[in-house]
Enzyme design. Structure first.
Site, PDB file in Angstrom:
ATOM      1  N   TRP A 118      -1.474 -16.930  29.521  1.00  0.00           N
ATOM      2  CA  TRP A 118      -0.924 -15.648  29.101  1.00  0.00           C
ATOM      3  C   TRP A 118      -1.942 -14.824  28.309  1.00  0.00           C
ATOM      4  CZ3 TRP A 118       1.936 -19.512  30.816  1.00  0.00           C
ATOM      5  CH2 TRP A 118       3.041 -19.203  31.609  1.00  0.00           C
ATOM      6  N   CYS A 148       4.647 -15.653  35.062  1.00  0.00           N
ATOM      7  CA  CYS A 148       5.975 -15.970  35.598  1.00  0.00           C
ATOM      8  C   CYS A 148       6.206 -15.464  37.015  1.00  0.00           C
ATOM      9  CB  CYS A 148       7.065 -15.455  34.663  1.00  0.00           C
ATOM     10  SG  CYS A 148       7.218 -13.654  34.572  1.00  0.00           S
ATOM     11  N   HIS A 155      11.053 -11.381  32.724  1.00  0.00           N
ATOM     12  CA  HIS A 155      10.736 -12.748  33.142  1.00  0.00           C
ATOM     13  C   HIS A 155      11.269 -12.953  34.555  1.00  0.00           C
ATOM     14  CE1 HIS A 155       9.852 -16.938  33.148  1.00  0.00           C
ATOM     15  NE2 HIS A 155      11.115 -17.303  33.199  1.00  0.00           N
ATOM     16  N   ASP A 215      13.392 -22.157  38.030  1.00  0.00           N
ATOM     17  CA  ASP A 215      12.317 -21.486  37.298  1.00  0.00           C
ATOM     18  C   ASP A 215      11.115 -22.412  37.180  1.00  0.00           C
ATOM     19  OD1 ASP A 215      10.698 -19.967  35.726  1.00  0.00           O
ATOM     20  OD2 ASP A 215      12.190 -19.549  34.183  1.00  0.00           O
ATOM     21  N   TYR A 275       3.335  -9.184  27.903  1.00  0.00           N
ATOM     22  CA  TYR A 275       4.695  -8.965  28.411  1.00  0.00           C
ATOM     23  C   TYR A 275       5.681 -10.003  27.897  1.00  0.00           C
ATOM     24  CZ  TYR A 275       4.857 -12.741  31.911  1.00  0.00           C
ATOM     25  OH  TYR A 275       4.907 -13.958  32.536  1.00  0.00           O
TER      26      TYR A 275
END
Length: 693
Positions: A245, A281, A339, A362, A520
């Site tokens: 990230w 994601c 997400h 997920d 984000y």
């Protein structure tokens, strides 16, 4: 003994009728070089004999189907059945269509709950007590959403085409007030992708630990989808993607540069299952979508705006700001501006009735589930109804769309004061691409009942969130942030804080306005504007507006690839010590790419795309590259910008050659990145006419 019976029956060749079977089983897009079929349906093959002919009545023929490294009838990975005169769709069986001695044409049917994956097909011939085993070849069996008996059956042809056969789509990003989308090449039918998807199953920790047990469960989409959710990330195993990230992506690819799943999966397959760097994601979700569509499970990418990450499992997100309005990380909880996950369609025989249909999966590694980084499948119906005790990971997903957002002021001495509880911030504008079009479909109603409804009350009561049902006192003193227009990356902009006093008394307060560049997922990067107004007076039944200037010269160097800036306004009323806070995420819009197709698109005929870009930034852009690809159109092409430096306002054009391999509606996707501008994306729909035969 008859002359022909003195020798064993021998097979010269097997015609798997790949083209006709592929058309019948809707697998033709994989190509016709091998047999790929869907379970629960019949397929036809022709066996040609060498030497003596087959003699019906004298030669007793059985078919053997095997899958896995050590097939056995006990584990359900081996089955043997005789050649008969008729077919039964409920089990493995075969019947003769035609035979003239030199060849046998036979139909073979698999049950709707057969194991998916690679299968070996063998013929066992017994003549006068002597048996001969004759290998016929291999085929691949997939899930079948067209078969009513299959656990992934869908009764909508439009949905089957969208969620299984469509190899391209859209993924939504941005923020709740500024929803954007990117085109994505899922590419499940591209060369080598199916083998890579099956390799992914074979490299799971379950398979490596106990191949027989794993093989015996490959009929179950609940099991398979959970394996895929774990294997798309590499946190516990030889999985596909490593998450990052930011801000440093120097050892891999910045996640925003990917246009599709094809390159990612191919690199993983060729590198002996070495992790591919990097994903975030939407990349994890899109790759999982590719794998599950490839295997035949209807799957779609989902984006949840204001998505909660509840690390403490208490259905609340605690957010802290200091006395200067700056976000302080004091808790593992967070709210992501957006997400992405996926939903897959299947029955849930492992749950009580009523929870079939869409299931949340997920693959982004956030929290462990039964010791590994994966999430789901969690029934969307269970999430909506508040049945948080059902497997798998329903409480975590319920919190992602329902958690309370609690704001705290953190004082210099370490003490804290609660500012407010927002019951409605989390779980907004849950989005996916509409079936059959490029429109956005809002599916929030699948996850939540209407606000204030009796069903909502029952769901929150069941989930032990009765606090959400309390009547909130009407606010008489409040604060809002307003932006007048869409703001472009590279431009200065202004944010207004509007204080409203609906009481009959004067309000004197300190107003702090703070702007920070953020990731984000809500992580702060750097302050880029700040204003502290010590004495703001708002008269009775009045409103007061103050502004904050945010300059490109201050935010440009710390802005990350999702172009997001968090604005926080904090008002501290002196007399009653009342606190009010407002937040707004500003997503700065990147310039557009203009893509033009030159000539008529025809399958297998060379085509040219012209790409135009104009620099809107106040600075020159250097080291630009264009990444071009399209499922069925072209493999990934990395093209350098035709000029080393693009001056402010300068237009550049380049042309890219490609040859469409597949007909129909296709998407050509383009990504542009340079030193001061990232994640400039565009796509062009291309309708390719089939080649005349």
């Amino acid at each position: 003994m008859a002359q022909d019976q003195g020798t064993s029956l021998a097979v010269a060749s097997t015609d798997f009728q790949c083209e006709s079977n592929g058309q019948a089983h809707r697998t033709a897009d994989f190509g016709s070089s091998r047999l790929i079929v869907r379970r629960g349906d019949r397929f036809t093959i022709i066996v040609y004999f060498a030497g003596r002919p087959y003699q019906q009545g004298e030669d007793q023929i059985s078919i053997i189907v095997e899958t896995g490294p050590t097939p056995s009838e006990k584990s359900g990975t081996k089955v043997q059945f005789p050649l008969s005169d008729s077919l039964d769709d409920a089990k493995w069986n075969a019947s003769v269509v035609h035979s003239d001695g030199k060849e046998i044409s036979m139909s073979i049917c698999s049950p709707a709950n057969a194991n998916i994956g690679h299968h070996a097909l063998k013929l066992l011939c017994t003549t006068q007590g002597q048996s001969t085993l004759l290998p016929l070849g291999e085929f691949i069996l997939l899930f079948n959403p067209w078969c009513p008996g299959d656990a992934v059956f869908s009764d909508s042809e439009h949905q089957r085409r969208e969620y299984v056969l469509n190899d391209q789509g859209l993924i939504y990003r941005g923020s709740r007030k500024f929803i954007s989308h990117i085109a994505w090449n899922f590419g499940q039918f591209e060369d080598g992708i199916l083998d890579i998807c099956l390799k992914l199953l074979d490299n799971s920790s379950n398979c490596l630990r106990n191949p027989d047990e794993d093989g015996s469960q490959r009929h179950d989409p609940v099991y398979i989808s959970r394996i895929v959710a774990a294997m798309v990330n590499c946190n516990d195993d030889n999985g596909v993607l490593e998450g990052n990230w930011g801000p440093d992506y120097s050892e891999g690819v910045c996640p925003t540069m990917w246009n599709g799943s094809i390159t990612i999966l191919r690199q993983w397959g060729k590198s002996s299952c070495q992790r591919i760097r990097y994903g975030q994601c939407w990349v994890f979700a899109a790759v999982a979508c590719t794998v599950l569509r490839c295997l035949g499970i209807p799957t779609r990418p989902i984006t949840n705006f204001n998505s909660a990450h509840d690390t403490e499992q208490n259905l609340r997100i605690d957010s802290f700001i200091d006395e200067n309005g700056k976000r302080v990380r004091k808790s593992g909880d967070s709210v992501w501006n957006f997400h992405c996950w996926i939903e897959s369609w299947m029955t849930r025989p492992d749950l009580k009735p009523g929870y079939d249909g869409w299931q949340v999966l997920d693959p982004t590694p956030q929290e462990k589930s039964n010791g590994i980084y994966c999430c789901g499948p969690a029934s969307v119906k269970a999430i909506k109804s508040g049945d948080v005790n059902l497997k798998f990971d329903t409480p975590f997903v319920f919190a992602e769309v329902n958690a309370d957002y609690v704001s705290w002021l953190l004082y210099k001495d370490g003490t804290k004061k609660q500012i407010e509880v927002n019951h409605r911030l989390v779980g907004q504008n849950i989005s996916t691409k509409a079936v059959g079009s490029d429109e956005r479909e809002d599916i929030t109603h699948n996850y939540k009942y209407a606000e204030g409804s009796e069903e909502e009350r029952e769901a929150f009561t069941k989930a032990d969130m009765k606090n959400k049902l309390a009547e909130e006192p009407e606010k008489k003193f409040f604060l809002k942030l307003k932006v007048e227009k869409v703001n472009m990356n590279g431009a200065d902009f202004e944010v207004s804080a509007v204080l409203t006093n609906q009481t009959s008394a004067m309000k004197n307060c300190r107003l702090i306005l703070c702007a920070q560049t953020i990731m984000y997922n809500g992580e702060s990067i750097q302050e880029c504007s700040w204003n502290d107004l010590a004495n703001v007076a708002i008269g009775p039944h009045e409103e007061k507006r103050e502004t904050l200037q945010v300059l490109y010269s201050n935010y440009g160097s710390s802005l990350r690839e999702n172009n997001q800036i968090l604005i926080v306004a904090l008002a501290m009323e002196y007399e009653a010590e009342e606190l009010v806070v407002a937040r707004k995420v500003i997503t700065l819009q990147n310039p557009s790419l203009r893509i033009k197709i030159l000539g008529e698109p025809v399958q297998y005929r060379k085509l040219i795309a012209e790409i135009c870009f104009t620099n809107p930034m106040p600075v020159s852009l250097c080291d630009g590259t264009f990444l071009v690809e399209g499922a069925g159109l072209t493999d990934e092409q990395n093209v350098c910008c035709p000029v080393q430096s693009i001056a402010p306002g300068q237009e550049v054009k380049l042309r890219v050659n490609f040859t469409p391999q597949k007909s129909g509606l296709r998407k050509l996707t383009v990504d542009f990145d340079c030193n001061k501008l990232k994640d400039v994306k565009g796509f062009q729909n291309v309708i390719v006419r089939p080649m005349k035969r």
